[in-house]
Scaffold this active site. Structure first.
Site, PDB file in Angstrom:
ATOM      1  N   GLY A  92       0.438  -1.036   0.230  1.00  7.00           N
ATOM      2  CA  GLY A  92      -0.225   0.016  -0.037  1.00  7.00           C
ATOM      3  C   GLY A  92       0.796   0.826   0.033  1.00  7.00           C
ATOM      4  N   THR A  94       2.510   4.566  -1.225  1.00  9.61           N
ATOM      5  CA  THR A  94       1.801   4.575  -2.317  1.00  9.61           C
ATOM      6  C   THR A  94       2.930   6.238  -2.723  1.00  9.61           C
ATOM      7  OG1 THR A  94       0.619   6.224  -1.568  1.00  9.61           O
ATOM      8  CG2 THR A  94      -0.635   5.081  -2.493  1.00  9.61           C
ATOM      9  N   HIS A  97       8.843   7.911  -0.713  1.00 10.44           N
ATOM     10  CA  HIS A  97       9.563   8.706   0.348  1.00 10.44           C
ATOM     11  C   HIS A  97       9.836   8.142   1.720  1.00 10.44           C
ATOM     12  CE1 HIS A  97      12.394  12.314   0.954  1.00 10.44           C
ATOM     13  NE2 HIS A  97      11.446  11.930   2.209  1.00 10.44           N
ATOM     14  N   HIS A  99       8.355   7.000   5.242  1.00 13.63           N
ATOM     15  CA  HIS A  99       7.369   7.951   6.279  1.00 13.63           C
ATOM     16  C   HIS A  99       6.521   7.140   7.265  1.00 13.63           C
ATOM     17  CE1 HIS A  99       4.995   7.084   2.784  1.00 13.63           C
ATOM     18  NE2 HIS A  99       4.209   6.828   3.461  1.00 13.63           N
ATOM     19  N   HIS A 101       3.385   6.996   9.424  1.00 18.48           N
ATOM     20  CA  HIS A 101       1.814   7.268  10.103  1.00 18.48           C
ATOM     21  C   HIS A 101       1.514   7.463  11.223  1.00 18.48           C
ATOM     22  CE1 HIS A 101       0.833   6.635   5.698  1.00 18.48           C
ATOM     23  NE2 HIS A 101       1.060   6.269   5.764  1.00 18.48           N
TER      24      HIS A 101
END
Ligand code: 5GP
Ligand code: ZN
Length: 117
Positions: A92, A94, A97, A99, A101
């Site tokens: 998943g 997208t 870069h 990261h 959540h």
């Protein structure tokens, strides 16, 4: 990296609502939140994802978690928050870069319905 949305946000070539910034990291509001609170913890260095990290990135990864905890305090979700990472397109991811959540702010007990949260 030229076409990277998050690199553009870091360079202020794209607008975002920045919640925190230091020499290594930036934290900004997700443009498409999937929880009442949803920010992204993003290293300034363009690393594609966790598959690409090496032991040289160990301190940076630790800092991402410490900053996530500080952000959870600042955003008043310290009692209940989640940290999610999508690694690879089939998981998943997208934006390529790396990261984390950081999500929270649910009024009731989290029931697992929120994708990637
Ligand atoms: P991924 O799907 O890679 O785990 O997470 C990428 C996240 O970046 C998505 O939740 C998406 O909403 C967010 N996002 C994509 N483009 C932008 C943008 O231009 N600005 C902001 N603030 N968030 C973005
Ligand atoms: Zn980038």
């Amino acid at each position: 990296m030229g076409d990277c949305v998050f690199c553009k946000i870091i360079k202020r070539e794209l607008p975002s609502k920045i919640e925190y910034e230091d020499d290594d990291l930036i934290v900004f509001q997700n443009i498409n939140p999937i929880a009442p609170t949803h920010v992204l913890i993003v290293p300034k260095k363009h690393i594609i994802n966790l598959s690409e990290v090496t032991s040289e990135n160990q301190a940076l990864l630790g800092k991402m978690l410490v900053v996530a905890q500080k952000m959870a305090k600042k955003l008043e979700i310290i009692d209940a928050f989640r940290i999610g990472v999508a690694n690879g397109a089939n998981a998943g991811q997208t934006v390529f870069h790396m990261h984390f959540h950081l999500t929270g702010g649910w009024k009731e007990k989290y029931n697992g319905d929120e994708d990637k949260a």
